[in-house]
Design an enzyme around this catalytic site. Structure first.
Site, mmCIF file in Angstrom:
data_model
loop_
_atom_site.group_PDB
_atom_site.id
_atom_site.type_symbol
_atom_site.label_atom_id
_atom_site.label_comp_id
_atom_site.label_asym_id
_atom_site.label_seq_id
_atom_site.Cartn_x
_atom_site.Cartn_y
_atom_site.Cartn_z
ATOM 1 N N PRO A 2 -1.986 5.243 -4.393
ATOM 2 C CG PRO A 2 -1.192 7.218 -5.318
ATOM 3 C CD PRO A 2 -1.955 5.982 -5.659
ATOM 4 C CD GLU A 3 -3.429 3.213 1.613
ATOM 5 O OE1 GLU A 3 -3.333 3.501 2.817
ATOM 6 O OE2 GLU A 3 -3.965 2.167 1.215
#
Length: 267
Positions: A2-3
Site C-alpha cells: 500500500p502506498e
C-alpha cells in the site's frame, strides 16, 4: 505494498468509524511482526478513547489519549473493522476490541507490518523522525526538490522513493509522476533543472491527489488484497504503447524495482 493514497484512504475511513470509540481490550496472536508487538498494549490501551487517526508518510497514527499507536501495513497488511463475533483467520495477528463490540483487526500474511506504542510526540519516534516532508504540503516544492537533488548521482526515481527526501512516494506513483513530468526515471537527480523540479513536484501532487480523490484504496476479496483500482499510464504496462505518442514503453530495473517509461516522451 500500500502506498500513500491507500494509507490516506484507510486513515479517513478509520477516523470516520473509530473517533470517539473507547477501547475495551487488545488481543495479540503473534508476538512479533517486523518488530515485537509491545507487551504494554494490554495495559496501555484498555479504557482509552481513540481521539483521532492521523498519517505520517505510510504510517497510521492512532491518538489514544495518553499515547499513540503507530501502525505500518508492511507489504501485505491491512486493517478491517469487523463485528466482535467474526472469528479470526490464520493471518489475523492483532485486534483492538472496542466497548461497543466492534473489532479493528490487523491481517498480515507476510508479517512485515509494524505495531508500536509511544507516549512521546510521534514525530520524535525513531520510525518517524527521519521522514521527509509530506508531498501534498507546501514544504515539498520545487525549490526544496532542487536543493536536495544537488550533487546526487542517484536516479531521480530513486530520489523520489527515498522517504528521507519526501514522505510516502512509492514505486507506482513515482513512475506515474515522472511520466507526466516528461522526465526519464534513470536520469541523475543532480541533472534536474529548477523548472523540471517544479514540474515534477506538481505531477507528484497530481497523481497522489487524484488517486486519493478517486478512492484508490484496497479491497478485500477471498482472502486477497487488490490495490490501486485505477488506470495507469506507465506502471505495469512494460509491453504496452505510450498513451501520448503511441510508441513502445520500455521496462528497466532501478533499485531492484520495476520501472516503466516512454523513451520518446521522457527525457
Amino acid at each position: 505494498m500500500p502506498e500513500l493514497p491507500e494509507v490516506e484512504q484507510t486513515r479517513r475511513r478509520l477516523e470516520r468509524e473509530l473517533a470517539g470509540k473507547r477501547i475495551e481490550r487488545v488481543v495479540v496472536r503473534a508476538p512479533k511482526l517486523r518488530l515485537p508487538i509491545p507487551h504494554e498494549l494490554h495495559t496501555s490501551l484498555p479504557g482509552r478513547t481513540v481521539r483521532a487517526v492521523e498519517r505520517r508518510g505510510k504510517y497510521l497514527l492512532f491518538h489514544c489519549e495518553t499515547g499513540w499507536l503507530i501502525v505500518h501495513l508492511g507489504m501485505t497488511g491491512f486493517l478491517r473493522l469487523l463485528p466482535g463475533t467474526a472469528p479470526p483467520g490464520k493471518h489475523d495477528h492483532f485486534d483492538i476490541v472496542f466497548e461497543d463490540g466492534a473489532v479493528l483487526r490487523f491481517h498480515d500474511p507476510r508479517k512485515f507490518g509494524t505495531v508500536v506504542w509511544t507516549t512521546d510526540p510521534p514525530a520524535t519516534h525513531p520510525l518517524l523522525a527521519g521522514i521527509g516532508p509530506e508531498p501534498l504540503t507546501a514544504a515539498f516544492d520545487g525549490a526544496y526538490l532542487f536543493g536536495v537533488s544537488r550533487g546526487r548521482r542517484v536516479a531521480v526515481k530513486q530520489l523520489l522513493m527515498n522517504g528521507a527526501v519526501v514522505a510516502g512516494v512509492g514505486n507506482i506513483y513515482a513512475n506515474e509522476a515522472l511520466f507526466r513530468a516528461g522526465i526519464r526515471p534513470d536520469r541523475s537527480a543532480s541533472s534536474l533543472s529548477r523548472a523540471e523540479c517544479g514540474r515534477l513536484v506538481r505531477t507528484v501532487r497530481e497523481v497522489l491527489q487524484s488517486s486519493i480523490d478517486q478512492g484508490s484504496t484496497y479491497r478485500v476479496a477471498e482472502g486477497t488484497v487488490a490495490y490501486h483500482p485505477l488506470a495507469f499510464e506507465v506502471y505495469g504496462r512494460g509491453e504496452g504503447a505510450c498513451t501520448r505518442c503511441g510508441g513502445a514503453l520500455e521496462e528497466i530495473r532501478l533499485g531492484n524495482r520495476s520501472t516503466v517509461y516512454c523513451p520518446r516522451c521522457q527525457r
